[in-house]
Enzyme design. Structure first.
Site, PDB file in Angstrom:
ATOM      1  N   CYS A   6       6.294  19.349 -10.775  1.00 17.92           N
ATOM      2  CA  CYS A   6       5.431  20.519 -10.997  1.00 17.92           C
ATOM      3  C   CYS A   6       6.244  21.675 -11.593  1.00 17.92           C
ATOM      4  O   CYS A   6       7.266  22.093 -11.030  1.00 17.92           O
ATOM      5  CB  CYS A   6       4.792  20.948  -9.676  1.00 17.92           C
ATOM      6  SG  CYS A   6       3.975  22.552  -9.748  1.00 17.92           S
ATOM      7  N   CYS A   9       6.606  24.634  -9.192  1.00 17.26           N
ATOM      8  CA  CYS A   9       7.555  24.336  -8.103  1.00 17.26           C
ATOM      9  C   CYS A   9       8.982  24.476  -8.614  1.00 17.26           C
ATOM     10  O   CYS A   9       9.867  24.974  -7.895  1.00 17.26           O
ATOM     11  CB  CYS A   9       7.337  22.923  -7.566  1.00 17.26           C
ATOM     12  SG  CYS A   9       5.895  22.728  -6.497  1.00 17.26           S
ATOM     13  N   ASP A  32       3.728  35.873 -17.266  1.00 18.88           N
ATOM     14  CA  ASP A  32       3.222  34.709 -17.989  1.00 18.88           C
ATOM     15  C   ASP A  32       3.983  34.582 -19.312  1.00 18.88           C
ATOM     16  O   ASP A  32       4.227  35.569 -20.010  1.00 18.88           O
ATOM     17  CB  ASP A  32       1.720  34.861 -18.246  1.00 18.88           C
ATOM     18  CG  ASP A  32       1.070  33.534 -18.636  1.00 18.88           C
ATOM     19  OD1 ASP A  32       0.262  33.016 -17.830  1.00 18.88           O
ATOM     20  OD2 ASP A  32       1.361  33.031 -19.737  1.00 18.88           O
ATOM     21  N   HIS A  48       3.580  24.038  -2.705  1.00 18.78           N
ATOM     22  CA  HIS A  48       2.754  23.392  -3.735  1.00 18.78           C
ATOM     23  C   HIS A  48       1.344  23.151  -3.196  1.00 18.78           C
ATOM     24  O   HIS A  48       1.140  22.351  -2.285  1.00 18.78           O
ATOM     25  CB  HIS A  48       3.362  22.068  -4.190  1.00 18.78           C
ATOM     26  CG  HIS A  48       2.550  21.432  -5.282  1.00 18.78           C
ATOM     27  ND1 HIS A  48       2.635  21.828  -6.601  1.00 18.78           N
ATOM     28  CD2 HIS A  48       1.592  20.469  -5.247  1.00 18.78           C
ATOM     29  CE1 HIS A  48       1.786  21.122  -7.332  1.00 18.78           C
ATOM     30  NE2 HIS A  48       1.144  20.287  -6.532  1.00 18.78           N
ATOM     31  N   GLY A  93     -10.301  25.856 -17.322  1.00 17.89           N
ATOM     32  CA  GLY A  93      -9.147  26.343 -18.058  1.00 17.89           C
ATOM     33  C   GLY A  93      -7.831  26.206 -17.333  1.00 17.89           C
ATOM     34  O   GLY A  93      -6.810  26.701 -17.813  1.00 17.89           O
ATOM     35  N   HIS A 100      -2.449  29.431  -8.751  1.00 20.70           N
ATOM     36  CA  HIS A 100      -1.917  30.711  -9.232  1.00 20.70           C
ATOM     37  C   HIS A 100      -3.056  31.683  -9.476  1.00 20.70           C
ATOM     38  O   HIS A 100      -4.162  31.286  -9.835  1.00 20.70           O
ATOM     39  CB  HIS A 100      -1.078  30.540 -10.504  1.00 20.70           C
ATOM     40  CG  HIS A 100      -1.743  29.752 -11.587  1.00 20.70           C
ATOM     41  ND1 HIS A 100      -1.804  28.380 -11.575  1.00 20.70           N
ATOM     42  CD2 HIS A 100      -2.365  30.135 -12.731  1.00 20.70           C
ATOM     43  CE1 HIS A 100      -2.436  27.948 -12.648  1.00 20.70           C
ATOM     44  NE2 HIS A 100      -2.795  29.002 -13.372  1.00 20.70           N
TER      45      HIS A 100
END
Ligand code: AMP
Length: 114
Positions: A6, A9, A32, A48, A93, A100
């Site tokens: 991930c 992670c 971002d 996670h 999306g 998150h």
């Protein structure tokens, strides 16, 4: 608890660099990589969890911590108005399957979103 495949992670572990703006024992927030607004920060649990849709009663405290962290990020970034968005599932999306919350601000937004 942590998924080695991930992306987020791996950011939590420090294996992939990120521009951290806030962190607590349970949550981190970082910019971002492809910002959609002048301020675009992702708030994630260190643990996670696949998505908002995977949350259960066991995550009540952590869910609150995520939202409080989103508010802290907005305060630190000087945002009076902002969007806190959690895309859940591919059709909504979601592209990274580690829960998150996007904190977006610094411009105006329309409603409903596209
Ligand atoms: P979503 O599409 O809602 O799952 O959001 C995932 C977000 O992660 C997107 O806005 C991506 O731009 C962002 N993203 C992907 N890789 C990274 C990275 N390495 N560092 C920071 N943000 C990333």
């Amino acid at each position: 608890m942590s998924d080695p495949s991930c992306l987020f992670c791996r950011i939590v572990k420090g294996e992939i660099p990120a521009k951290l703006v806030h962190e607590t024992p349970d949550v981190i927030a970082f910019r971002d990589i492809n910002p959609q607004a002048p301020v675009h920060v992702l708030v994630i649990p260190r643990e996670h969890i696949e998505s908002t849709g995977a949350l259960t009663e066991a995550h009540e405290a952590l869910s609150g911590k995520l939202l409080v962290a989103a508010a802290e990020v907005a305060r630190k970034e000087g945002l009076d108005s902002f969007r806190a968005v959690s895309n859940t599932g591919a059709d909504a999306g979601q592209s990274v399957f580690h829960l998150h919350v996007h904190v977006l601000g610094g411009r105006s937004f329309t409603w409903p979103p596209g």
